[in-house]
Each structure stands twice: as C-alpha cells, then as structure tokens.
Design an enzyme around this catalytic site. Structure first.
Site, mmCIF file in Angstrom:
data_model
loop_
_atom_site.group_PDB
_atom_site.id
_atom_site.type_symbol
_atom_site.label_atom_id
_atom_site.label_comp_id
_atom_site.label_asym_id
_atom_site.label_seq_id
_atom_site.Cartn_x
_atom_site.Cartn_y
_atom_site.Cartn_z
ATOM 1 N N THR A 68 -2.265 14.276 -3.066
ATOM 2 C CA THR A 68 -3.086 13.881 -1.921
ATOM 3 C C THR A 68 -2.197 13.568 -0.727
ATOM 4 O OG1 THR A 68 -3.081 11.463 -2.138
ATOM 5 C CG2 THR A 68 -4.570 12.696 -3.587
ATOM 6 N N ASP A 69 -2.831 13.383 0.416
ATOM 7 C CA ASP A 69 -2.155 12.799 1.564
ATOM 8 C C ASP A 69 -2.388 11.281 1.509
ATOM 9 O OD1 ASP A 69 -0.771 12.506 3.961
ATOM 10 O OD2 ASP A 69 -1.791 14.189 4.924
ATOM 11 N N TRP A 70 -1.860 10.584 2.480
ATOM 12 C CA TRP A 70 -1.822 9.123 2.538
ATOM 13 C C TRP A 70 -3.211 8.492 2.387
ATOM 14 C CZ3 TRP A 70 2.655 6.148 3.082
ATOM 15 C CH2 TRP A 70 2.497 4.814 3.452
#
Length: 752
Positions: free
Chosen positions: A300-302
C-alpha cells in the site's frame, strides 16, 4: 566467425536462463520451508511495514529507543520499514549504523528473518547525503533516450545499496490526464508508450541481471492504477476511468515494467469509479495478479488501508478496512505508525474472516523478494565496495541527463545562444535556490532542504556567474513566487537598463503530493507582473522555466524572445542550462506533454477528432474558435541546428494480420552544428469502431548527427501497434488504412 559469435551468444543466453530458473526453484524451496516454520503472528508481522521514526527516542531525533525497536521486531515481528531517520538525509555511514541496528535486532528473533527496508529513491538516492541527483522523471522523459533512464537508475541502485537499502519506491508509472496534478513531474508525461519504454528502462537499471547483487535494488512500480487521472486535478481525489481506457493506456505501462522484471508494486491512493483501488479485488487480484501474472509484492501507500474508513468511507472501521484490502490482494500494509493492521488482521484470521491461504500467498511473496535481493546474506553494505558513490563519473551522467532533458521551446530570431561578452540581468524567484532545481523528494519529502544538502552545487545564478564572470551578471530576485512586491519588480526593471539581455527565471516552489495542490494553473500573479514589466523595456528576454507541471504563460509568452523548459533538472541542472544558453551544448530535449495555452483547453496531443471541431475548414467563420491550440505540442523541441527528414519508406503497402512492417527514414543535419535529434514515429488509424486518436506515438530513437551527416533510422511496427481495446475489453486491429508520420514525412499502408 559470425556463426561462432552467434553460437556463443545463444549458449550464454541459455546458461543465464538456466541459472535464473534454477535460482527461482531454489528460492521457492527456501520460501516454502521458511513459511512452514512460521506462526500466524510471524506471518502477519511480515505483512506489516512501519516508519523508522516510530522507534526514535522521545526528544532525541535520530536516536533509536531500543525498547520500542525490540517491541516492533520481536513482539510484533514487523517485516519491513521505510522512511528517513531524523533529522534527514543520512550519510552512507549513518545509514549503515541505522540498518545495522535494525538487522541486529532481527537476528535476535526465532527465525532471524531480516527486515526489508524501502526508500523513496525518486531521482537518485535522494535521501542520502552526497548522492547523485538526476532530473526528475518528467525531465528524463524529455530526453527521449531510454539509455539515460537506465543508466540513471543503475547509479541510483548503486548509491542506494551503498546506503545498505535494497528496495526503492520507483519508478512512477502514473499516466497524468490533468496537468495541474501535483505529481505530474514524478511521471513520464502524458503518453503511454513513452512512459512504458522509460519505465521498463528504469526497472532494468535498478534490478540489472541479478537484483541480489550488491549494486542493484528491487524496484517498486507505482501507483497502480489510474492515480494520475483525478477529475479535480488534485492529489488523492477520485477518478472516473472506463476499464476500456485503463486497459488501452494505463495498464500497458505496468505490463512493460512487469515484463522488465519489477519485484513489487505500490497501489494507488485514489479511487476509480467509486471504488478505492485498495478495495478492488478486480484490479489487484483479478487483473494484476491473475491476468498479468504478477508474482511480486503488492504494497500500500502511506496509511491507505486506514483511509478506507477515515476518507473513502467504504469500511465501517479499521478492522473492516483491513479485511477488505487484504482480500482484495494487498500483501503488505504501509501502516505506518501503529500496530492496528497487525492486531486486526490477526483477529480476522483467527475468526475465519480472512483465510490462511491469502496470508500464505502474501507472506510467500514478501519472503521471495527478501531472498531475491539477497537480504539473508547481504544485508549491510561494505563501504569499501562503493568507491564511485557521489563520484565525478556519476555526476557527469547526471549532467548529461539534464543537458539532454532541457527543452528549447522558442528561439525567435536566434536570440540563443548568447554571447559571453554581453552583460545580462538574471532575475526571477527561481534563479538562486537549489530547491527549484530539485523539487520534492530531495533530501526530504517536500525538498525544502536542498540548499543545505546541495550547497556545493550551482543555482542558475551561480552557474551563469561561473560561466561568464560575476562582472557580466546583474541579479535581483525581482519577485516572490507568491507574494506581490512592486518594489522588487522596479529593482529588476532598473537593473535591466544596464543589461543587454534578460534571463527571467520563473516557475514553482518545491512540492509533492497534497501540499502541491493548486486551484489555478496560471503562473502566480507576482511572476506574470514581473514578466510584463520587463517586457516593456524592449530588451530580449529569455524565459527559463523551472516547474514540475506546465503553468500557463499565455499572458506574456508572446513577449518572450526565447523559452527554455528546464523541468526539475536536479543538482547538475543549472550547469547544463548555462552551457545550453551559451551554446556549449546544443539542446535536444522534447516536451513530453502538451503545454496548455488556456485553463479550459487541456487536450492531449493524441486527442480524439471531436476535440478539434473548431479546427475544421468548414468551421473557420467568426462564430468558431480554434479548439486545439496548445502553447507547445507534445514532442516540441528546438535545436541550434536544423534537421531534414526525407525518403520515408515502408516495406509493404498492404499487410495482413500477422505481418510486421519495417519503416525507414533519412534524417540529415542541415545546419552548422552537431546535434542530437529525437526521431518520433506517430501512427494514425484512419477509421475504427472505437473513435481513433488523431495520432499516437509508437516508436522513438535519439540520434546524434554531425553537420551534413545523414542517418537512416529504422523502426519495426508489429500487430499490437495497430490494435486498440474494444468494447469487449479485448485488443483488436481492424482492417483499413493507417498513416505513419515522422517529422514532415507521411506514408499510408492498408491492413487487410
């Protein structure tokens, strides 16, 4: 002799292929054996990624709190970390200390599984002090030279491994459809074919023939998929994209990078047609993993799983968000600041809501990448192995990348190159700071510390002073990037009276992601006012743009004698610019997007015919306005020499559905200077059941020509180049006439 060489090449290829297959079998065996030994808690820990700053002692930036670190690695079994310890941009010696501390803690665990560290090496090993920084990706695209992309990422890999880090979150494969998007400069521009070729080249440079070597790193494609196409043009806002369009354009870029061997992929923070990509089993599992056969790690991203319930509102709580995303196909969560993913996923598996098969698949992918990057044996860099870190050799490569990226868009009456004996005024808010040459992801997230960490590099002002001597350079800022100041403008006007020519440096502040969102695509009013005031002096003005996206300049562009687009050229960009302005380097960049003239005229170069209705001959009476009129079209780029195209030829005027077609064209340097030319081949499908594009880039090649030299450039088009995605979501080539355009040359052929 030729037969002997060919036989040797075949044998070498066979040996390499055999070694690769044997290595894969060996790694798969190790993964299976290790997976069988792991507890559920250890498996869920491997899927958890946290920021390194979480484990710093309170009030002591950059100092590990060993109790926190032990808790994370031994109690929660976290498998990955990212980000930069405070205060930012460590040296390679400091990075070695950080990674060694983490590694030592991992070695105290039952199975001694190393922690996989990832970093945002966006345009070089940009979070390491002293590393070589290249132009940002949009500038690399402007070179139209895949060798530059590949060599730059090879150097980035070398310097990232010197930092004891084996994994980079790069390349960015987003296809931006709105030029105001704050991450446009992280992309390769608006064309899918150019993006696919550049992305594949970067993956090849990062990973090499052996991603486990001490000089290569695992790449991470991002951000799958549709992230750059928000309807608002602002970061992390919704997109509306039909799947047919996704498949024809966006997906092809990722397919090329997957084919090149990229080991991981980061999921888009956005949503498409109302479904967040992190929640889409159709996109992540059905298409990415099953259809494309992607075997790597999906990260995932942040905070994006958390955002499924706090922002997107498709989950009732964090636990629900974890279930949705993991079942969609997410393998690793960039949580990144707490243990909510770990505790919720553990509970979901224990209660049968997430099957163990999904966990085992995710963890196997993570362990496989750890083995592939040789993390179990080669975790810490021996700094003696990296004598070229920050070397002049690497700096020269970055300089050349900047020199080939900088794009001359306008040069009225050959005002450029300049005469070194003339006195010039350098003015504008971007003239004297490294921040505006590097942009975001430079030493830290927003790039505001570039003047500190790149203090030994030259700003535009300093590069020009070094070029022609301080006695020939006048300077004043002239304007702020945002605030209007009439006194500053008048200072510039007064100084300009003593100069022969004006170098006007305009552009944008450093930014990325949401802090870079804008509501107005025009350059700031303070900069427009400076340009207009200087234009009244009737002195030649060379507009130098340092910007991550095309900020509209139509209010004053007609008053500029020359326009030079630098994009974000990196630490060596100002030196390259100075050499171009004074003719020591012949510019060869081409702009990788349409530069809009107006805010409501944002058509791409490969637009549909109905986007140009006002351009039709029968519509040129007063009630119609020309609807397609970019300030500069995709592929524009001038030189100090001239090139002539001739003898465009194709080997077949009619082809069937299995034929390839060979295209040749002669390119001659008809000027008096040596120069590089990006030769671009466009294809037009004249009639199709899905409305065709006006033209589409299908091939390109950068060549170098001496004065009066001619080269024959050869391209081969295959059946895929003639195809588009139909309503049934399948690729198809339809019978009919196609047109090939290279420079001023055109040729038709027929598919039967």
């Amino acid at each position: 002799m030729k037969k002997t060489i060919l036989l040797l090449l075949v044998l070498c290829f066979s040996v390499n292929a055999s070694f690769s297959q044997n290595n894969k079998v060996e790694i798969d065996k190790k993964v299976s054996e290790l997976l069988a030994k792991m507890t559920l808690e250890e498996k869920v820990g491997q899927m958890t990624q946290m920021t390194v700053t979480n484990f710093e002692a309170k009030g002591q930036p950059g100092v590990f709190d060993m109790v926190k670190l032990k808790e994370a690695i031994q109690n929660y079994h976290i498998g990955s970390m990212l980000n930069v310890p405070n205060p930012g941009a460590p040296t390679i010696q400091r990075w070695k200390e950080v990674i060694t501390t983490i590694n030592n803690e991992a070695n105290k665990t039952r199975l001694k599984i190393p922690v996989l560290y990832g970093i945002d090496a966006i345009h070089g090993s940009s979070y390491t002090a002293g590393a070589t920084l290249f132009p940002q990706q949009i500038g690399i695209a402007a070179t139209f030279n895949t060798e530059i992309a590949k060599r730059g990422s090879e150097i980035s890999a070398y310097e990232t491994r010197a930092s004891s880090i084996p994994w980079v979150f790069s390349p960015d494969l987003d296809l931006p459809r709105n030029p105001s998007w704050s991450r446009m400069w992280e992309s390769f521009g608006e064309d899918a074919y150019l993006s696919s070729q550049m992305g594949a080249a970067m993956v090849a440079g990062f990973e090499g023939n052996d991603v486990g070597s001490k000089y290569h790193v695992a790449s991470c494609m991002k951000h799958f998929i549709g992230y750059g196409s928000t309807t608002t043009g602002k970061d992390r806002t919704p997109s509306i994209i039909p799947e047919r369009v996704l498949r024809q354009f966006d997906l092809t870029i990722y397919q090329a990078a997957i084919k090149a061997g990229s080991k991981s992929i980061m999921i888009s923070s956005g949503e498409i047609n109302g479904t967040p990509v992190h929640a889409s089993k159709h996109l992540v599992t059905d298409i990415l993993k099953n259809e494309l056969g992607f075997q790597g790690v999906v990260v995932t991203d942040w905070k994006d799983i958390i955002y499924l319930y706090t922002r997107h509102k498709v989950a009732e709580n964090n636990r629900d968000a974890v279930r949705i995303s993991v079942m969609a196909g997410i393998d690793m969560s960039m949580v990144p600041e707490d243990y909510t993913f770990y505790t919720d996923l553990l509970d979901l598996v224990n209660k049968g809501e997430v099957p163990m098969s999904r966990i085992d698949d995710a963890v196997a992918r993570i362990l496989r990448m750890k083995y592939e990057v040789n993390l179990f044996q080669n975790n810490i860099a021996d700094l003696k192995d990296y004598p070229k870190f920050g070397s002049q050799e690497f700096i020269d490569v970055a300089y050349n990348a900047a020199a080939e990226s900088i794009t001359l868009l306008k040069n009225t009456a050959a005002v450029l190159p300049l005469n070194k004996s003339e006195k010039i005024l350098v003015t504008g808010p971007t003239a004297n700071s490294m921040k505006y040459l590097n942009g975001g992801w430079s030493y830290n997230w927003q790039g505001e510390n570039s003047d500190k960490y790149a203090a030994d590099k030259s700003t535009v002002l300093e590069a020009l002073e070094n070029k022609i001597g301080k006695q020939n350079v006048l300077y004043t800022a002239g304007a702020d990037l945002e605030k209007e100041n009439e006194d500053e403008i008048q200072k510039a006007v007064a100084l300009a009276k003593d100069a022969s020519k004006i170098i006007l440096c305009l552009g944008e502040k450093n930014y990325t992601e949401t802090p870079g969102d804008i509501s107005n695509l025009y350059l700031s009013k303070s900069q427009i006012n400076l340009a207009l005031a200087l234009s009244k002096l009737n002195k030649p003005i060379i507009l130098v743009l340092n910007e991550g996206r095309p900020r509209i300049i139509s209010d004053f562009e007609d008053k500029m004698n020359a326009v030079v687009q630098c994009y974000l050229p990196g630490n060596e960009g100002a030196r390259a610019l100075a050499d171009i302005l004074y003719g020591d380097v012949n510019p060869s960049g081409r702009i990788p997007y349409n530069y809009p003239r107006y805010t409501n005229s944002l058509e791409k170069y490969n637009r549909k015919y109905t986007e140009s209705l006002g351009d039709e001959e029968q519509n040129n009476d007063a009630q119609y306005q020309k609807s397609y009129s970019p300030q500069y079209e995709f592929g524009t780029g001038l030189s100090y020499t001239t090139f002539e195209y001739s003898n465009l030829a194709i080997d077949k005027s009619e082809i069937n559905h299995t034929d390839a077609i060979t295209v040749t064209v002669d390119v001659k340097n008809t000027g008096k200077r040596a120069g590089k030319e990006a030769v671009l081949l466009y294809l037009s499908d004249k009639v199709a059941s899905i409305t065709p594009e006006v033209k589409a880039l299908k091939r390109f090649e950068k060549i170098n020509l001496e004065p009066n030299q001619t080269k024959t450039v050869t391209f081969t088009l295959n059946q895929k180049d003639l195809q588009f995605v139909g309503e049934d979501l399948k690729w198809v080539a339809e019978n009919g006439t196609f047109n090939i355009q290279i420079g001023t040359q055109n040729k038709n052929f027929v598919l039967k």
